[in-house]
Design an enzyme around this catalytic site. Structure first.
Site, PDB file in Angstrom:
ATOM      1  N   GLU A 135       3.379  -0.366   4.059  1.00 40.71           N
ATOM      2  CA  GLU A 135       3.111   1.024   3.655  1.00 40.71           C
ATOM      3  C   GLU A 135       4.410   1.605   3.124  1.00 40.71           C
ATOM      4  O   GLU A 135       5.414   1.663   3.833  1.00 40.71           O
ATOM      5  CB  GLU A 135       2.611   1.830   4.866  1.00 40.71           C
ATOM      6  CG  GLU A 135       1.259   1.386   5.406  1.00 40.71           C
ATOM      7  CD  GLU A 135       0.092   1.768   4.492  1.00 40.71           C
ATOM      8  OE1 GLU A 135       0.298   2.557   3.555  1.00 40.71           O
ATOM      9  OE2 GLU A 135      -1.019   1.259   4.740  1.00 40.71           O
ATOM     10  N   HIS A 170       0.833  -1.210   0.000  1.00 42.63           N
ATOM     11  CA  HIS A 170       0.000   0.000   0.000  1.00 42.63           C
ATOM     12  C   HIS A 170       0.861   1.252   0.000  1.00 42.63           C
ATOM     13  O   HIS A 170       2.055   1.209   0.316  1.00 42.63           O
ATOM     14  CB  HIS A 170      -0.866   0.051   1.275  1.00 42.63           C
ATOM     15  CG  HIS A 170      -1.961  -0.961   1.303  1.00 42.63           C
ATOM     16  ND1 HIS A 170      -3.292  -0.635   1.213  1.00 42.63           N
ATOM     17  CD2 HIS A 170      -1.924  -2.313   1.413  1.00 42.63           C
ATOM     18  CE1 HIS A 170      -4.023  -1.724   1.267  1.00 42.63           C
ATOM     19  NE2 HIS A 170      -3.220  -2.771   1.390  1.00 42.63           N
TER      20      HIS A 170
HETATM   21  O1  LIG Z   1      -3.439   6.389   4.722  1.00 42.14           O
HETATM   22  C1  LIG Z   1      -4.395   5.831   5.247  1.00 42.14           C
HETATM   23  O2  LIG Z   1      -5.168   6.399   6.025  1.00 42.14           O
HETATM   24  C2  LIG Z   1      -4.664   4.375   4.925  1.00 42.14           C
HETATM   25  C3  LIG Z   1      -3.534   3.681   4.198  1.00 42.14           C
HETATM   26  C4  LIG Z   1      -3.964   2.232   4.009  1.00 42.14           C
HETATM   27  O3  LIG Z   1      -4.626   1.939   3.059  1.00 42.14           O
HETATM   28  N1  LIG Z   1      -3.640   1.407   5.013  1.00 42.14           N
HETATM   29  C5  LIG Z   1      -4.197   0.101   5.116  1.00 42.14           C
HETATM   30  C6  LIG Z   1      -3.680  -0.587   6.341  1.00 42.14           C
HETATM   31  C7  LIG Z   1      -4.241  -1.967   6.471  1.00 42.14           C
HETATM   32  C8  LIG Z   1      -3.924  -2.647   7.798  1.00 42.14           C
HETATM   33  O4  LIG Z   1      -4.398  -2.158   8.829  1.00 42.14           O
HETATM   34  O5  LIG Z   1      -3.222  -3.676   7.790  1.00 42.14           O
HETATM   35  C9  LIG Z   1      -5.714   0.251   5.205  1.00 42.14           C
HETATM   36  O6  LIG Z   1      -6.164   1.203   5.876  1.00 42.14           O
HETATM   37  O7  LIG Z   1      -6.405  -0.576   4.630  1.00 42.14           O
HETATM   38 ZN   LIG Z   2      -4.078   1.227   1.059  1.00 48.24          ZN
END
Ligand SMILES: O=C(O)CCC(=O)N[C@@H](CCC(=O)O)C(=O)O
Ligand SMILES: [Zn+2]
Length: 334
Positions: A215, A151
């Site tokens: 990330e 991501h």
């Molecule tokens: O930048 C953001 O607020 C979200 C970035 C993102 O997509 N992060 C993932 C993390 C997934 C996890 O918690 O493993 C999400 O929010 O889906």
């Molecule tokens: Zn994401």
């Protein structure tokens, strides 16, 4: 290059390949399974018994990770990367990728571990399909299972590259996997302490894979990712794929965090008291009023060393609007 190496082009064009199976010059089999889904199989004599799931595009506007997987696939299709692992490449939300949006109606990364059954629409169906593709891929006993879901984030970050490690009752987080992430350029890992509804939570909890959300920087449109340096991760992924990864057990420099609390938005009255441009990992002082919601719900910082990641007051009601994290140690690692 073999046509199936162009999975990204096919996916963005919404096209099915005429030929679903192709072999590289080295006898590596590439098999198109479904939209945005391709399996790579090394010749049996070269297979080192590892299964690797690489996903990106779960959020359609997070393009640096999509471009990274595209480069790896091109390398394999041209015979420049010689896999010794089985690999499943997945582009998570093809329609959102075509539109350059995080999602259309529902965030796919909140639809796993049963949540897709409580929802309808294309994204719920896609989450069910992704679960099925992952389940069939990881169905061979005796093989190692690793999933990286790549991501980029909505906002900038004080710690640019980091991983989120899911949690399952009775299972310990692996020091070896953290050392591997350290070598791949991740600067921090967030150790989760409860079950979740993300893709990696599904593969970790239900399919026994080692699984991480990675990330990698800030989300930008296709072709504008010069500021996202994925070189260390890319090198490590090639090594994992080719089975020549240097041994490492060093956690030096890797910062570890634990989840203290998830901030859940309960209603439209939810208010987050942070500037719109606040960066991930920003510290929050004790006593700070972080958020308010209906029924006089207040989120006040009580933790020493608290930081915030993924603050987002625009999520749908019932979903996570931020994670409060605190530093932790490697004491609980296996
Ligand atoms: O930048 C953001 O607020 C979200 C970035 C993102 O997509 N992060 C993932 C993390 C997934 C996890 O918690 O493993 C999400 O929010 O889906
Ligand atoms: Zn994401």
């Amino acid at each position: 290059m073999l046509a199936l190496g162009k999975l990204l082009e096919l996916t963005l064009a919404g096209r099915e390949p005429a030929q679903k199976i192709q072999l590289t010059v080295d006898g590596v089999q590439m098999r198109w399974l479904s939209e945005g889904a391709l399996e790579v199989r090394p010749p049996q004599a070269k297979d080192n018994g590892s299964d690797l799931l690489l996903s990106s595009g779960i959020h359609g506007n997070e393009t640096a990770p999509i471009e990274l997987l595209d480069r790896l696939l091109h390398g394999i299709a041209r015979g420049e990367i010689k896999p010794r692992t089985r690999i499943l490449f997945l582009f998570g939300n093809p329609e959102a990728m075509r539109r350059g949006e995080r999602y259309l109606e529902l965030d796919v990364n909140r639809l796993f571990n049963g949540r897709h059954e409580q929802n309808i629409g294309p994204e719920a169906m896609r989450a069910a399909e992704l679960e099925q593709l992952a389940r069939s891929f990881f169905n061979q006993p005796g093989r190692s299972r690793l999933h990286y879901d790549l991501h980029t984030a909505i906002r900038g970050s004080k710690i640019e590259q980091f991983a989120l490690y899911p949690w399952k009752d009775g299972r310990q987080h692996s020091r070896h996997e953290l050392a591997r992430l350290n070598a791949a350029g991740m600067q921090a890992v967030l150790l989760q302490n409860k079950t979740s509804i993300t893709f990696t939570a599904f593969t970790y909890e239900q399919l026994d894979a080692e699984a991480f959300t990675l990330e990698l920087g800030k989300a930008r449109p296709f072709g504008q990712n010069q500021g996202v340096d994925v070189s260390r991760l890319e090198t490590r992924l090639k090594q994992i794929i080719e089975g020549n990864e240097p041994e490492t057990d060093s956690l030096d420099g890797l910062q570890l965090f634990a989840v203290s609390r998830e901030v859940i938005k309960h209603s439209d009255a939810f208010l987050l008291h942070l500037p719109a441009d606040v960066e991930n990992f920003s510290p929050l002082a004790k006593g700070y009023l972080l958020a308010e919601d209906v029924a006089k719900t207040r989120w006040v910082i009580e933790e020493e060393g608290a930081r915030i990641i993924f603050p987002n007051p625009k999520v749908k009601n019932g979903l996570r609007a931020g994670i409060l994290i605190v530093p932790t140690t490697d004491a609980g690692l296996a």
